[in-house]
Design an enzyme around this catalytic site. Sequence first.
Site, mmCIF file in Angstrom:
data_model
loop_
_atom_site.group_PDB
_atom_site.id
_atom_site.type_symbol
_atom_site.label_atom_id
_atom_site.label_comp_id
_atom_site.label_asym_id
_atom_site.label_seq_id
_atom_site.Cartn_x
_atom_site.Cartn_y
_atom_site.Cartn_z
ATOM 1 N N GLY A 1 38.520 37.374 43.221
ATOM 2 C CA GLY A 1 38.332 38.715 42.681
ATOM 3 C C GLY A 1 38.305 38.670 41.164
ATOM 4 O O GLY A 1 38.902 37.799 40.541
ATOM 5 N N GLY B 1 38.087 41.531 37.712
ATOM 6 C CA GLY B 1 38.046 42.939 37.351
ATOM 7 C C GLY B 1 38.449 43.113 35.913
ATOM 8 O O GLY B 1 38.626 42.129 35.193
ATOM 9 N N GLY B 2 38.582 44.372 35.494
ATOM 10 C CA GLY B 2 38.951 44.655 34.126
ATOM 11 C C GLY B 2 40.298 44.029 33.800
ATOM 12 O O GLY B 2 40.564 43.660 32.658
ATOM 13 N N GLY C 1 41.587 41.141 34.963
ATOM 14 C CA GLY C 1 41.669 39.687 34.902
ATOM 15 C C GLY C 1 41.003 39.064 36.116
ATOM 16 O O GLY C 1 40.136 39.661 36.735
ATOM 17 N N THR C 2 41.437 37.848 36.462
ATOM 18 C CA THR C 2 40.793 37.105 37.538
ATOM 19 C C THR C 2 41.835 36.757 38.591
ATOM 20 O O THR C 2 42.959 36.433 38.248
ATOM 21 C CB THR C 2 40.208 35.791 36.977
ATOM 22 O OG1 THR C 2 39.511 36.105 35.790
ATOM 23 C CG2 THR C 2 39.267 35.151 37.957
ATOM 24 N N VAL C 3 41.434 36.809 39.882
ATOM 25 C CA VAL C 3 42.377 36.465 40.945
ATOM 26 C C VAL C 3 41.897 35.211 41.667
ATOM 27 O O VAL C 3 40.734 35.122 42.058
ATOM 28 C CB VAL C 3 42.523 37.612 41.960
ATOM 29 C CG1 VAL C 3 43.571 37.261 42.995
ATOM 30 C CG2 VAL C 3 42.888 38.899 41.250
ATOM 31 N N LYS D 1 47.091 35.877 39.941
ATOM 32 C CA LYS D 1 46.328 36.736 39.034
ATOM 33 C C LYS D 1 46.555 36.293 37.595
ATOM 34 O O LYS D 1 47.679 36.187 37.135
ATOM 35 C CB LYS D 1 46.754 38.187 39.216
ATOM 36 C CG LYS D 1 45.953 39.138 38.363
ATOM 37 C CD LYS D 1 45.974 40.531 38.924
ATOM 38 C CE LYS D 1 47.088 41.329 38.276
ATOM 39 N NZ LYS D 1 47.093 42.713 38.749
ATOM 40 N N ASP E 1 46.482 53.429 39.214
ATOM 41 C CA ASP E 1 45.131 52.929 39.508
ATOM 42 C C ASP E 1 44.908 52.867 41.017
ATOM 43 O O ASP E 1 44.511 51.843 41.556
ATOM 44 C CB ASP E 1 44.903 51.569 38.851
ATOM 45 C CG ASP E 1 43.411 51.298 38.641
ATOM 46 O OD1 ASP E 1 42.598 52.204 38.916
ATOM 47 O OD2 ASP E 1 43.059 50.190 38.217
#
Length: 684
Positions: free
Chosen positions: A430, A432-433, A435-437, A451, A548
């Site tokens: 994944g 997203g705004g 970071g990265t998973v 994460k 969120d």
Amino acid sequence: MGLCGICLRLVVVVEMLLLMAANAAPPPPQLAQAKPGCPTTCGGLQIVYPFGTKRGCYLNKAFLITCNYTYYPPKPFLRQSTTVVVTNISLEEGRLQVQSLVSKDCYHKNGTKRESTVTSLTLGELTFSDTQNKFTVIGCDSYGRITGEIGSKHYSKGCISECNYKDDATDGDCSGSGCCQIDIPKGLNGIEVSASSFNNHSNVWQFNPCTYAFVIEDSQFRFGSSNLSNTSESVPTAIDWSITGQGNCDKAKNNASYACNKNALRYQPPANNSADGYLCKCDHSYHGNPYLPNGCQDFDECDKGNHTCVKQAHCINTPGNYTCECFKGYKGDGRKEGQGCIPNQLQATQIVIGVSLGFVMLLVGSSLFFFMFKKRRLIKLKEKFFQQNGGFLLQQQLSKRTGASDTAKIFSEEELKKATNNFDEKRIIGRGGYGTVYKGFLTDNNPVAIKKSKIVDQSQIEQFINEVTVLSQINHRNVVKLLGCCLETEVPLLVYEYVTNGTLFDHIHNKDEKPTIPWETRLRIAAETAGVLSYLHSSAATPIIHRDVKSTNILLDDDFTAKVSDFGASKLVPIDEAQLSTMVQGTLGYLDPEYLHTSQLTEKSDVYSFGVVVVELMTGKKVLSFDRPEEERSMVMYFLFSLNAGRLFEILDNGIVNDDNREQTREVGELARRCLRVKGEERP
Ligand SMILES: *[C@@H]1O[C@H](CO)[C@@H](O)[C@H](O)[C@H]1NC(C)=O
Ligand SMILES: *[C@@H]1O[C@H](CO)[C@@H](O)[C@H](O)[C@H]1NC(C)=O
Ligand SMILES: *[C@@H]1O[C@H](CO)[C@@H](O)[C@H](O)[C@H]1NC(C)=O
Ligand SMILES: *[C@@H]1O[C@H](CO)[C@@H](O)[C@H](O)[C@H]1NC(C)=O
Ligand SMILES: *[C@@H]1O[C@H](CO)[C@@H](O)[C@H](O)[C@H]1NC(C)=O
Ligand SMILES: *[C@@H]1O[C@H](CO)[C@@H](O)[C@H](O)[C@H]1NC(C)=O
Ligand SMILES: *[C@@H]1O[C@H](CO)[C@@H](O)[C@H](O)[C@H]1NC(C)=O
Ligand SMILES: *[C@@H]1O[C@H](CO)[C@@H](O)[C@H](O)[C@H]1NC(C)=O
Ligand SMILES: *[C@@H]1O[C@H](CO)[C@@H](O)[C@H](O)[C@H]1NC(C)=O
Ligand SMILES: *[C@@H]1O[C@H](CO)[C@@H](O)[C@H](O)[C@H]1NC(C)=O
């Protein structure tokens, strides 16, 4: 430009988090119990096939339960009865629990009759349990009679109870003084119960104006002298059922109308069940409802810990069994009763390679010496990051707590590098705004999600640490569990439990690849999400606002159990403050317009975003899409518009509404509308 103009513009600019606060406790995930397409509950009773409330939903008439919806909540009646309410269905024992009426015979003070009732109950193919029930008479000038049929034979019996003073009756004693009990015979399938008095209760009227008679489940009854003046209107009674009409087990096999399904065995009911047919149960290693087609589902021994694999083996579930596969480098039969996994023997070639490697290592070793001091610098750098990222603060906080095993663990950078194969691109699951998973495997082979966040703002560090400590203590089955973090890197790394089935967003919007989620599951996901928000807002030690809430932040596991994730933007609310002034942050489409406009963050912002998720669940459409006609671009606006125009059913996702859940979908639509109110205080 009026307030509305501002709102509209703001809505277009950004939207925010969601949330919601219903008190629904998430129900445990369950295998289907009623026949597919049939009502699953009636009032508080879970309907389990072979029982059913509608034509086509029960195996045969003996298993009809009449659900009367004129009551609120609806009441499940036994067969066509209008008085006998079913309270429990047991598949294993072939037993029902019902509430049946008490017969009474009551008098006025002057000796005239006040009320007298005789109750009768006909069960057809079902029978009264002779092992669980007792015929009981209560009173001090009393006798009761039970009559009935066993097959074609007539049966009748009576019980007498007398006493002169209230003190003659002893609590717990039912041997004829104030209370009298007798067994009932095996095989009774219809009874009539009457209560009578010898002397109009004239000598005992002060404390016992009535005689009561009933058949009651013995384990549910203990006589008390207060029963003399007042006994309840209805009592629990145990009824035995089984699949009849095909003889017993042996005869029923090979009959086309045989009721046990695939992976199920028929068996003779336990000795304490007096019914005359057979019951079904799932085969070893399967569980579920054996009367339903495909009702017996494989039992995942690996997942449930019901396996005997040794430590050095993976457990792999197979239909009806499981296997234990040794880790790489081991071989053998990985079951405990077997020989277990043993290390592979070194092969000759391996030895040669080993020896030459050793030699090379020696050479390399000396050069390593030169790199040592470089490494020292690296260690220093790591320490710096650790400190910069609040590591000492966190260590301090964690050490303050006892039972630290439950709280977050601090991982080293090495461990996480190893887990993700040095942050291999292929491991990314994944982006997203935030970071990265990555998906990773810890040394114990447990999958985790790691994460790599983007925040490096120094002023946020203390807050970040606070969040980590609080989050690590949230122990809610519908929140992704934070296992720990790593602070030695420039940006902090967070380690979460790995959730297997992807995001809710994927399931709703990538329909080509995934089957449609049924309405009940959607409803459960919404209820579970609401439960989490409620928990965050009110039950957690310090209230937390998620900020969120959106479908990409709701993960699903194999059972479609919701797991709320991503607390990167969440705020802890100090107990004495109902609202916080913050920089507006969130996701376009989900953002609370009120918050956007006032910057005052409250729990209600989460409620708004939750409302948006509910709309997504109901319509199956993305929240914002510029591919749609102008009036449908914002799904929320279009949803509210359609709801107001009475056209809710036209915009619902395909195949989720049917005759049974129309009312329910309408109610959920109404709930979404309340969550989406512009004024926060009007939201639930
Ligand atoms: C439901 O209960 C009401 C009130 O007791 C009764 O009038 C009605 O006939 C019942 N409906 C059914 C379908 O049994
Ligand atoms: C139904 O009965 C079973 C035992 O036969 C019991 O475990 C279960 O809790 C009961 N359920 C309800 C709702 O009373
Ligand atoms: C007995 O008492 C009841 C109410 O207390 C009254 O309705 C009834 O008429 C009385 N009967 C006689 C015979 O006095
Ligand atoms: C009370 O019971 C006696 C029999 O024991 C009966 O003769 C008498 O008529 C009854 N009284 C009334 C008021 O029913
Ligand atoms: C009998 O009395 C006990 C209290 O002593 C009460 O719990 C119970 O419900 C009563 N039973 C009936 C059938 O009314
Ligand atoms: C009798 O008991 C029931 C509960 O079992 C209670 O609701 C009712 O008020 C009682 N009546 C009297 C007269 O004590
Ligand atoms: C199968 O069961 C039905 C009743 O469900 C019965 O009428 C029929 O005789 C049975 N057939 C055999 C071969 O036993
Ligand atoms: C009925 O018998 C079975 C086995 O014979 C036993 O497991 C079960 O507990 C019994 N049920 C009751 C309510 O006594
Ligand atoms: C799983 O294990 C529990 C006890 O640990 C046992 O009661 C249960 O029967 C087992 N289930 C299966 C399907 O083996
Ligand atoms: C499962 O497989 C093992 C061998 O791998 C065997 O010993 C065992 O009996 C099997 N169990 C069942 C219920 O089939």
